[in-house]
Enzyme design. Structure first.
Site, PDB file in Angstrom:
ATOM      1  N   LYS A 115      -7.388   1.982 -27.070  1.00  0.00           N
ATOM      2  CA  LYS A 115      -6.754   2.734 -27.164  1.00  0.00           C
ATOM      3  C   LYS A 115      -5.699   2.366 -27.419  1.00  0.00           C
ATOM      4  O   LYS A 115      -4.907   1.546 -26.568  1.00  0.00           O
ATOM      5  CB  LYS A 115      -5.992   3.656 -25.172  1.00  0.00           C
ATOM      6  CG  LYS A 115      -5.574   4.473 -25.097  1.00  0.00           C
ATOM      7  CD  LYS A 115      -4.998   5.360 -24.497  1.00  0.00           C
ATOM      8  CE  LYS A 115      -4.569   6.303 -24.082  1.00  0.00           C
ATOM      9  NZ  LYS A 115      -3.782   7.051 -22.289  1.00  0.00           N
TER      10      LYS A 115
ATOM     11  N   ASP B 238      -2.303   2.267 -22.589  1.00  0.00           N
ATOM     12  CA  ASP B 238      -3.314   2.023 -21.154  1.00  0.00           C
ATOM     13  C   ASP B 238      -4.070   2.795 -20.657  1.00  0.00           C
ATOM     14  O   ASP B 238      -4.344   2.704 -18.707  1.00  0.00           O
ATOM     15  CB  ASP B 238      -1.665   3.241 -20.420  1.00  0.00           C
ATOM     16  CG  ASP B 238      -1.914   4.542 -20.512  1.00  0.00           C
ATOM     17  OD1 ASP B 238      -2.194   5.676 -21.875  1.00  0.00           O
ATOM     18  OD2 ASP B 238      -2.416   5.181 -19.740  1.00  0.00           O
ATOM     19  N   CYS B 239      -5.200   1.660 -20.917  1.00  0.00           N
ATOM     20  CA  CYS B 239      -6.497   2.661 -20.599  1.00  0.00           C
ATOM     21  C   CYS B 239      -6.991   1.278 -19.813  1.00  0.00           C
ATOM     22  O   CYS B 239      -6.760   0.111 -20.260  1.00  0.00           O
ATOM     23  CB  CYS B 239      -7.629   2.612 -21.454  1.00  0.00           C
ATOM     24  SG  CYS B 239      -9.197   2.769 -20.765  1.00  0.00           S
TER      25      CYS B 239
ATOM     26  N   LYS C 245      -7.761  11.047 -33.163  1.00  0.00           N
ATOM     27  CA  LYS C 245      -9.272  10.170 -33.281  1.00  0.00           C
ATOM     28  C   LYS C 245      -9.422  10.010 -35.296  1.00  0.00           C
ATOM     29  O   LYS C 245      -9.749  11.620 -35.247  1.00  0.00           O
ATOM     30  CB  LYS C 245     -10.223  10.915 -32.302  1.00  0.00           C
ATOM     31  CG  LYS C 245      -9.921  10.680 -30.518  1.00  0.00           C
ATOM     32  CD  LYS C 245     -10.766  11.152 -29.589  1.00  0.00           C
ATOM     33  CE  LYS C 245     -10.390  11.468 -28.392  1.00  0.00           C
ATOM     34  NZ  LYS C 245     -11.599  12.267 -27.700  1.00  0.00           N
TER      35      LYS C 245
ATOM     36  N   VAL D 181     -13.097   5.656 -25.034  1.00  0.00           N
ATOM     37  CA  VAL D 181     -12.873   3.878 -25.083  1.00  0.00           C
ATOM     38  C   VAL D 181     -13.099   3.365 -23.759  1.00  0.00           C
ATOM     39  O   VAL D 181     -12.265   3.708 -22.883  1.00  0.00           O
ATOM     40  CB  VAL D 181     -11.125   3.114 -25.826  1.00  0.00           C
ATOM     41  CG1 VAL D 181     -11.252   3.705 -27.680  1.00  0.00           C
ATOM     42  CG2 VAL D 181     -10.445   4.056 -25.200  1.00  0.00           C
TER      43      VAL D 181
ATOM     44  N   SER E 288     -17.048   0.410 -20.067  1.00  0.00           N
ATOM     45  CA  SER E 288     -16.581  -0.793 -19.448  1.00  0.00           C
ATOM     46  C   SER E 288     -17.756  -1.650 -18.658  1.00  0.00           C
ATOM     47  O   SER E 288     -17.589  -2.755 -18.107  1.00  0.00           O
ATOM     48  CB  SER E 288     -15.342  -1.201 -18.908  1.00  0.00           C
ATOM     49  OG  SER E 288     -15.305  -0.232 -17.674  1.00  0.00           O
TER      50      SER E 288
ATOM     51  N   HIS F  94      -1.378  -0.002 -12.571  1.00  0.00           N
ATOM     52  CA  HIS F  94      -1.326   1.390 -12.832  1.00  0.00           C
ATOM     53  C   HIS F  94      -0.139   1.982 -11.471  1.00  0.00           C
ATOM     54  O   HIS F  94       0.127   3.209 -11.403  1.00  0.00           O
ATOM     55  CB  HIS F  94      -2.131   2.281 -13.340  1.00  0.00           C
ATOM     56  CG  HIS F  94      -2.860   2.409 -14.364  1.00  0.00           C
ATOM     57  ND1 HIS F  94      -2.433   3.192 -15.290  1.00  0.00           N
ATOM     58  CD2 HIS F  94      -2.994   1.029 -15.507  1.00  0.00           C
ATOM     59  CE1 HIS F  94      -3.466   2.732 -17.035  1.00  0.00           C
ATOM     60  NE2 HIS F  94      -3.718   1.732 -17.053  1.00  0.00           N
TER      61      HIS F  94
ATOM     62  N   TRP G 240       0.267   8.914 -17.933  1.00  0.00           N
ATOM     63  CA  TRP G 240      -0.264   9.338 -16.214  1.00  0.00           C
ATOM     64  C   TRP G 240       0.375  11.479 -16.449  1.00  0.00           C
ATOM     65  O   TRP G 240       0.195  12.081 -15.296  1.00  0.00           O
ATOM     66  CB  TRP G 240      -0.071   8.864 -14.679  1.00  0.00           C
ATOM     67  CG  TRP G 240      -0.978   7.867 -14.652  1.00  0.00           C
ATOM     68  CD1 TRP G 240      -0.959   6.891 -15.051  1.00  0.00           C
ATOM     69  CD2 TRP G 240      -2.333   7.759 -13.980  1.00  0.00           C
ATOM     70  NE1 TRP G 240      -2.092   5.809 -14.701  1.00  0.00           N
ATOM     71  CE2 TRP G 240      -3.018   6.543 -14.406  1.00  0.00           C
ATOM     72  CE3 TRP G 240      -2.839   9.020 -13.344  1.00  0.00           C
ATOM     73  CZ2 TRP G 240      -4.372   7.073 -13.851  1.00  0.00           C
ATOM     74  CZ3 TRP G 240      -4.713   8.833 -13.492  1.00  0.00           C
ATOM     75  CH2 TRP G 240      -4.802   8.176 -13.107  1.00  0.00           C
TER      76      TRP G 240
ATOM     77  N   LYS H 148      -1.492  14.599 -15.823  1.00  0.00           N
ATOM     78  CA  LYS H 148      -2.175  14.540 -14.515  1.00  0.00           C
ATOM     79  C   LYS H 148      -1.289  14.945 -13.331  1.00  0.00           C
ATOM     80  O   LYS H 148      -1.439  15.589 -12.532  1.00  0.00           O
ATOM     81  CB  LYS H 148      -3.645  13.376 -13.936  1.00  0.00           C
ATOM     82  CG  LYS H 148      -4.582  13.153 -14.445  1.00  0.00           C
ATOM     83  CD  LYS H 148      -5.182  12.121 -13.952  1.00  0.00           C
ATOM     84  CE  LYS H 148      -6.384  12.161 -15.192  1.00  0.00           C
ATOM     85  NZ  LYS H 148      -7.835  13.124 -14.334  1.00  0.00           N
TER      86      LYS H 148
END
Length: 263
Positions: A59, A70-71, A98, A111, A124, A210, A257, A260
């Site tokens: 990202k 920030d992933c 994208k 990602v 991951s 995070h 964030w 959310k």
């Protein structure tokens, strides 16, 4: 190149990998079929060191050009590459727009994605497992009995972050998970696997990063001083050279964030 497809549920991934680790020259990736069930695909793979840096899509920052985004799952993979001293070439992907080349290699548009033996592999969990199997030194294996330590912290953090009701129990749920982890570290630390850095730390570290930034910004909340083992753990992980090199900027974590929190 021949392939073998093995149907597997999410809960069976670990045992399947344990079986596959005894099969040399193999790569595993997660596939999704039309019914959205998971499958593992085993591909030919060499165990020799990489002749060129790994291409990995991660990202991109939404606040600063040419910076990592920030992933936490991207950082987990980058941390694994760093700790194993494997060269890599990060390709920064704007997930709000994208590019076509990215969607061609990964139609789901997620990602991280890494190129292994001319095959693009996502997820991951799968990527870090493959890297451990193919490049076992230095080892980052977390013993099975320790693999789930701290595993509920991230979900309880998100619950508290999104909460609009201070009395709904989400803060207490997070404190309970953090306290349990603190007690574990007090008895077994300083890291999840004692003195040795392991895959569990590389997964949990970005999530705690995070947590610290997002809750500090949106809730004016911080980890209690009473959880000293946890605070020392976070300080140790966040100060590692590999972490400093792969961490997101605080402003990216905050902006990442925001949907959310405000959504």
């Amino acid at each position: 190149m021949s392939t073998v497809r093995i149907q597997a549920s999410a809960c069976a991934l670990y045992s399947t990998f344990n079986h596959l680790r005894h099969r040399p020259n193999s790569v595993v990736s997660v596939c999704r079929n039309a019914k959205n069930s998971s499958a593992l695909k085993v591909l030919s793979m060499s165990s020799s060191p990489p002749s060129a840096p790994f291409e990995i899509c991660v990202k991109a920052s939404i606040t600063t050009p040419n910076k990592l985004g920030d992933c936490p799952f991207c950082q987990r993979v980058l941390l694994t590459l760093e700790e194993k001293h494997l060269p890599y070439d990060p390709k920064l992907v704007d997930l709000t727009n994208k590019p076509e080349w990215f969607l061609k290699i990964n139609a789901e548009g997620k990602v991280p994605v890494i190129k292994l033996d001319e095959k693009w592999v996502s997820d991951s969990d799968i990527i870090t497992q493959i890297l451990e199997e193919k490049y076992p030194s230095p080892p980052l294996v977390t013993p099975p009995e320790k693999a789930t330590v701290g595993s509920k912290i991230f979900s309880t953090f998100i619950g508290f972050l999104k909460s609009k009701d201070p009395n709904d129990g989400t803060e207490q749920a997070l404190l309970s998970e953090l306290s349990s982890f603190n007690d574990y570290l007090k008895e077994n630390g300083p890291l999840v696997n004692g003195k040795d850095i392991s895959a569990a730390d590389l997964s949990l570290g970005p999530k705690l990063y995070h947590l610290e930034i997002a809750l500090g910004h949106y809730k004016k909340w911080k980890v209690p001083d009473s959880l000293q083992s946890l605070k020392s753990y976070m300080k140790d992980i966040f100060s590692r050279e590999s972490f400093i090199k792969t961490r997101a900027q605080p402003q990216d974590v905050i902006e990442g964030w925001r949907p959310k929190v405000e959504g």
